[in-house]
Design a protein around this motif. Structure first.
Motif, PDB file in Angstrom:
ATOM      1  N   LEU A   1      36.432  46.277  51.335  1.00 36.78           N
ATOM      2  CA  LEU A   1      36.897  45.762  49.966  1.00 36.78           C
ATOM      3  C   LEU A   1      35.749  46.262  48.694  1.00 36.78           C
ATOM      4  O   LEU A   1      36.014  45.853  47.545  1.00 36.78           O
TER       5      LEU A   1
ATOM      6  N   THR B   1      35.492  48.851  46.913  1.00 38.71           N
ATOM      7  CA  THR B   1      35.971  49.473  45.700  1.00 38.71           C
ATOM      8  C   THR B   1      37.008  48.558  44.921  1.00 38.71           C
ATOM      9  O   THR B   1      37.615  48.789  43.930  1.00 38.71           O
ATOM     10  N   CYS B   2      37.042  47.357  45.730  1.00 42.39           N
ATOM     11  CA  CYS B   2      38.109  46.444  44.987  1.00 42.39           C
ATOM     12  C   CYS B   2      37.445  45.765  43.657  1.00 42.39           C
ATOM     13  O   CYS B   2      36.336  44.713  43.879  1.00 42.39           O
ATOM     14  N   LYS B   3      38.091  45.762  42.645  1.00 47.16           N
ATOM     15  CA  LYS B   3      37.286  45.236  41.470  1.00 47.16           C
ATOM     16  C   LYS B   3      38.163  43.748  40.811  1.00 47.16           C
ATOM     17  O   LYS B   3      37.841  43.065  40.022  1.00 47.16           O
TER      18      LYS B   3
ATOM     19  N   ILE C   1      41.261  38.967  45.019  1.00 44.91           N
ATOM     20  CA  ILE C   1      41.381  38.897  46.517  1.00 44.91           C
ATOM     21  C   ILE C   1      41.750  37.560  46.747  1.00 44.91           C
ATOM     22  O   ILE C   1      41.477  36.499  46.283  1.00 44.91           O
TER      23      ILE C   1
ATOM     24  N   PHE D   1      32.471  39.329  44.904  1.00 46.67           N
ATOM     25  CA  PHE D   1      33.959  39.637  44.865  1.00 46.67           C
ATOM     26  C   PHE D   1      34.672  38.325  44.215  1.00 46.67           C
ATOM     27  O   PHE D   1      34.156  37.146  44.208  1.00 46.67           O
TER      28      PHE D   1
ATOM     29  N   TYR E   1      47.594  40.560  43.341  1.00 47.36           N
ATOM     30  CA  TYR E   1      46.274  40.654  43.780  1.00 47.36           C
ATOM     31  C   TYR E   1      45.958  42.031  44.285  1.00 47.36           C
ATOM     32  O   TYR E   1      46.909  43.013  44.839  1.00 47.36           O
ATOM     33  N   GLU E   2      44.609  42.407  44.066  1.00 51.86           N
ATOM     34  CA  GLU E   2      44.391  43.783  44.395  1.00 51.86           C
ATOM     35  C   GLU E   2      43.984  43.875  46.080  1.00 51.86           C
ATOM     36  O   GLU E   2      44.236  44.763  46.893  1.00 51.86           O
ATOM     37  N   ALA E   3      44.011  42.600  46.790  1.00 55.79           N
ATOM     38  CA  ALA E   3      43.651  42.825  48.192  1.00 55.79           C
ATOM     39  C   ALA E   3      44.187  41.479  48.706  1.00 55.79           C
ATOM     40  O   ALA E   3      43.811  40.276  48.034  1.00 55.79           O
TER      41      ALA E   3
ATOM     42  N   GLY F   1      47.770  47.981  46.257  1.00 57.99           N
ATOM     43  CA  GLY F   1      46.819  46.913  46.817  1.00 57.99           C
ATOM     44  C   GLY F   1      46.557  46.803  48.532  1.00 57.99           C
ATOM     45  O   GLY F   1      47.640  47.396  49.231  1.00 57.99           O
ATOM     46  N   LYS F   2      45.632  46.382  48.911  1.00 59.42           N
ATOM     47  CA  LYS F   2      45.315  46.508  50.530  1.00 59.42           C
ATOM     48  C   LYS F   2      45.707  45.031  50.976  1.00 59.42           C
ATOM     49  O   LYS F   2      45.355  44.247  50.448  1.00 59.42           O
TER      50      LYS F   2
END
Length: 251
Positions: free
Chosen positions: A33, A35-37, A40, A59, A101-103, A135-136
């Motif tokens: 995670l 690189t996740c800004k 989540i 995070f 969400y980004e993740a 997104g992941k």
């Protein structure tokens, strides 16, 4: 018979998988995670064992759970550490939020608690819907290679005030066609030799084959799927006892 993670089982989970304990997953998730800004989401957040270290690492994480007892413990742990986040009641297959969400992360095989295939497919579609493009999704699963029916095992914990909690569990059903087991868990809390609390838990658990689950993710709209074993990035599983992590990107 109670559903999973009621009062005693949640207390045992918190004793056994306390905040700060790890199977190698915390560092792995933190790395994946990095690189996740954005925001989540952790479905099945439980007591916050994963959520809290990620919050402490900076995070932006929130989560939900079907168990009110787990959420109560999670909120207490966050408050004790001065951490603010949103944890709420919800189901993987039916939660509905205005947020993208980004993740989305589901560590430690929690996803397998959806033992009905239809529910797990609905959940994956719901995750995809709640992810931003690109997104992941990161989700752990495991296999169940050694199933013995009706053989009881027992484990014991001691609480801070000296109470003793015992857990007896045994697998009472295995469905090889629909790919799930059902276990019965019996929790007992003892104080000064007297039984003061007991709880029965019906615990179904699904399994998926590795390539089967990859195919399902692809059919749900995910791509660039990375499979890892025992939290070694990109290491394909080589035996049935390893934890297996899928990292997939939403289209």
């Amino acid at each position: 018979m109670l559903s999973y993670y009621s009062k005693l089982s949640s207390e045992v989970y918190d004793l056994d998988k306390y905040i700060g304990s790890t199977f190698g997953d915390i560092a792995f998730y933190r790395d994946r995670l990095a690189t996740c800004k954005g925001r989540i989401l952790e479905p099945g957040v439980g007591t916050g064992r994963t959520l809290i270290p990620l919050l402490e690492a900076g995070f932006t994480v929130e989560g939900f759970d079907v168990s009110d007892e787990m959420l109560r413990i999670c909120r207490r742990h966050c408050a004790e550490r001065g951490l603010e986040t949103n944890v709420f009641s919800g189901k993987m297959e039916s939660f509905s939020l205005p947020t993208k969400y980004e993740a989305i992360i589901i560590p430690t095989g929690t996803f397998l608690l959806l033992h009905e295939r239809d529910d797990s497919i609905k959940a994956l579609k719901n995750f995809h819907h709640h992810l931003s493009p690109g997104g992941k999704l990161i989700v752990d699963i495991f296999l169940q290679p050694d199933v013995t029916l009706n053989q009881a095992s027992t484990k014991t914990w001691r609480t801070e005030n000296g109470d003793v909690i015992t857990l007896e569990k045994k697998v009472i059903e295995v469905n090889y066609i629909k790919q799930y087991t059902v276990s019965h868990h019996r929790y007992e809390k003892w104080r000064d030799g007297q039984l003061i609390q007991t709880e029965l838990e019906h615990f179904p658990l699904r399994w998926y084959g590795v390539e089967e689950f990859k195919t399902i993710l692809e059919a749900t709209g995910f791509h660039d799927i990375i499979i890892s074993a025992d939290y070694e990035q990109g290491l394909y599983p080589t035996n049935a006892h390893q934890s297996i992590t899928f990292e997939a990107v939403a289209k």
